[in-house]
Design a protein around this motif. Structure first.
Motif, PDB file in Angstrom:
ATOM      1  N   THR A 239      -5.686  34.108  91.951  1.00  0.00           N
ATOM      2  CA  THR A 239      -5.684  34.337  90.513  1.00  0.00           C
ATOM      3  C   THR A 239      -6.965  33.953  89.955  1.00  0.00           C
ATOM      4  O   THR A 239      -7.391  32.903  89.696  1.00  0.00           O
ATOM      5  CB  THR A 239      -4.722  33.725  89.879  1.00  0.00           C
TER       6      THR A 239
ATOM      7  N   SER B 198      -3.154  28.635  92.862  1.00  0.00           N
ATOM      8  CA  SER B 198      -3.059  30.163  92.918  1.00  0.00           C
ATOM      9  C   SER B 198      -4.388  30.846  93.071  1.00  0.00           C
ATOM     10  O   SER B 198      -4.816  31.270  92.205  1.00  0.00           O
ATOM     11  CB  SER B 198      -2.303  30.933  91.982  1.00  0.00           C
TER      12      SER B 198
ATOM     13  N   ASP C 219     -10.703  20.884  83.185  1.00  0.00           N
ATOM     14  CA  ASP C 219      -9.335  21.176  83.158  1.00  0.00           C
ATOM     15  C   ASP C 219      -8.966  22.449  82.374  1.00  0.00           C
ATOM     16  O   ASP C 219      -7.805  22.875  82.556  1.00  0.00           O
ATOM     17  CB  ASP C 219      -8.067  19.986  83.015  1.00  0.00           C
TER      18      ASP C 219
ATOM     19  N   TRP D 196     -10.727  29.990  89.750  1.00  0.00           N
ATOM     20  CA  TRP D 196      -9.518  30.309  89.957  1.00  0.00           C
ATOM     21  C   TRP D 196      -8.604  29.065  89.766  1.00  0.00           C
ATOM     22  O   TRP D 196      -8.955  27.995  89.757  1.00  0.00           O
ATOM     23  CB  TRP D 196      -9.249  30.994  91.396  1.00  0.00           C
ATOM     24  N   TYR D 197      -7.345  29.370  89.679  1.00  0.00           N
ATOM     25  CA  TYR D 197      -6.281  28.417  89.679  1.00  0.00           C
ATOM     26  C   TYR D 197      -6.127  28.008  90.823  1.00  0.00           C
ATOM     27  O   TYR D 197      -5.985  28.476  91.990  1.00  0.00           O
ATOM     28  CB  TYR D 197      -4.902  29.000  89.242  1.00  0.00           C
ATOM     29  N   LYS D 198      -6.166  26.391  90.971  1.00  0.00           N
ATOM     30  CA  LYS D 198      -6.214  25.867  92.311  1.00  0.00           C
ATOM     31  C   LYS D 198      -4.789  25.849  92.904  1.00  0.00           C
ATOM     32  O   LYS D 198      -4.924  26.151  94.104  1.00  0.00           O
ATOM     33  CB  LYS D 198      -6.380  24.206  92.002  1.00  0.00           C
TER      34      LYS D 198
ATOM     35  N   LEU E 230      -8.126  32.576  78.519  1.00  0.00           N
ATOM     36  CA  LEU E 230      -7.608  31.156  78.744  1.00  0.00           C
ATOM     37  C   LEU E 230      -7.094  30.749  77.671  1.00  0.00           C
ATOM     38  O   LEU E 230      -7.940  31.069  76.546  1.00  0.00           O
ATOM     39  CB  LEU E 230      -8.494  30.373  79.842  1.00  0.00           C
TER      40      LEU E 230
ATOM     41  N   SER F 192      -6.683  21.423  88.207  1.00  0.00           N
ATOM     42  CA  SER F 192      -6.118  22.715  87.516  1.00  0.00           C
ATOM     43  C   SER F 192      -7.008  23.908  88.481  1.00  0.00           C
ATOM     44  O   SER F 192      -6.572  25.143  88.446  1.00  0.00           O
ATOM     45  CB  SER F 192      -6.106  22.647  86.191  1.00  0.00           C
ATOM     46  N   PHE F 193      -8.189  23.607  88.345  1.00  0.00           N
ATOM     47  CA  PHE F 193      -9.055  24.891  88.425  1.00  0.00           C
ATOM     48  C   PHE F 193     -10.055  24.470  89.537  1.00  0.00           C
ATOM     49  O   PHE F 193     -10.420  23.430  89.973  1.00  0.00           O
ATOM     50  CB  PHE F 193      -9.948  25.249  87.234  1.00  0.00           C
TER      51      PHE F 193
ATOM     52  N   GLY G 271     -10.391  25.075  82.329  1.00  0.00           N
ATOM     53  CA  GLY G 271     -11.191  26.146  83.061  1.00  0.00           C
ATOM     54  C   GLY G 271     -12.465  26.794  82.101  1.00  0.00           C
ATOM     55  O   GLY G 271     -13.054  27.768  82.739  1.00  0.00           O
TER      56      GLY G 271
END
Length: 192
Positions: A71, A68, A125, A64-66, A155, A45-46, A127
């Motif tokens: 972001t 994206s 996961d 960041w988001y993996k 988050l 996820s991150f 964040g």
């Protein structure tokens, strides 16, 4: 043996013989993380690593988001960028998680209030980046967690406002611009 099965067997052998592995979600005592390396949460996820936002040449450490990478959800050294790619994340002698520049000066620290003898930093996961003793998996035993130190993104599972237990106020601050994560004017906090 069929070709796909043979390929899988060879892959497993290569992993065990050559020590190849997928990205880890933990950094342990005695290890460091250089620019270009990443931690990736178990469920993918991150990611945690170094980056340069927008057109900036400065380097920041962040999460960041993996799926994206643009972001970014957390930047601990927002007000102290690195000017080159020679910074690294490691542990101090008392177990603090520290970001160090090329001249080995501490740019950011988790600022622990007590010594951690065998520290492990783990990217979850959710964040959340947590710092704990290697022997403990209990979430109540976290010595430090990034959810207590938000930057500009809230988050699920994070809280805002005063935490009486640790005497700390959690709030959000915007980036100065898309090229500069410096904490800027837009400020969000919970009234008490």
């Amino acid at each position: 043996m069929e070709t796909p099965t043979l390929f899988i067997c060879l892959y497993i052998i290569c992993l065990s013989v050559f020590g190849l592995s997928t990205a880890a979600d933990t950094l342990s005592s005695g290890q460091s993380m250089k620019d270009g390396e990443k931690l990736v949460s178990t469920g993918q996820s991150f990611e945690l690593g170094f980056f340069s936002p927008g057109n900036s040449k400065n380097r920041y450490f962040g999460m960041w988001y993996k799926i994206s990478p643009e972001t970014v959800v957390w930047v601990p050294n927002r007000d102290k960028p690195l000017t080159d790619s020679h910074g690294f994340l490691t542990f101090s002698h008392d177990g603090d998680l520290v970001l160090v520049n090329q001249s080995k000066s501490v740019v950011w620290s988790s600022n622990l209030s007590r010594v951690v003898k065998n520290p492990v930093a783990q990217l979850l996961d959710t964040g959340n980046l947590v710092l704990r003793e290697n022997s403990s998996l209990n979430c109540d035993d976290y010595r430090w967690q990034r959810f207590d130190h938000p930057s500009d993104t809230l988050l699920p599972g994070m809280k805002l406002g005063w935490d009486v237990k640790i005497g700390f106020e959690r709030c959000l601050t915007s980036w100065k611009s898309k090229d500069d994560p410096f904490p800027w004017r837009l400020y969000f906090q919970v009234e008490h």
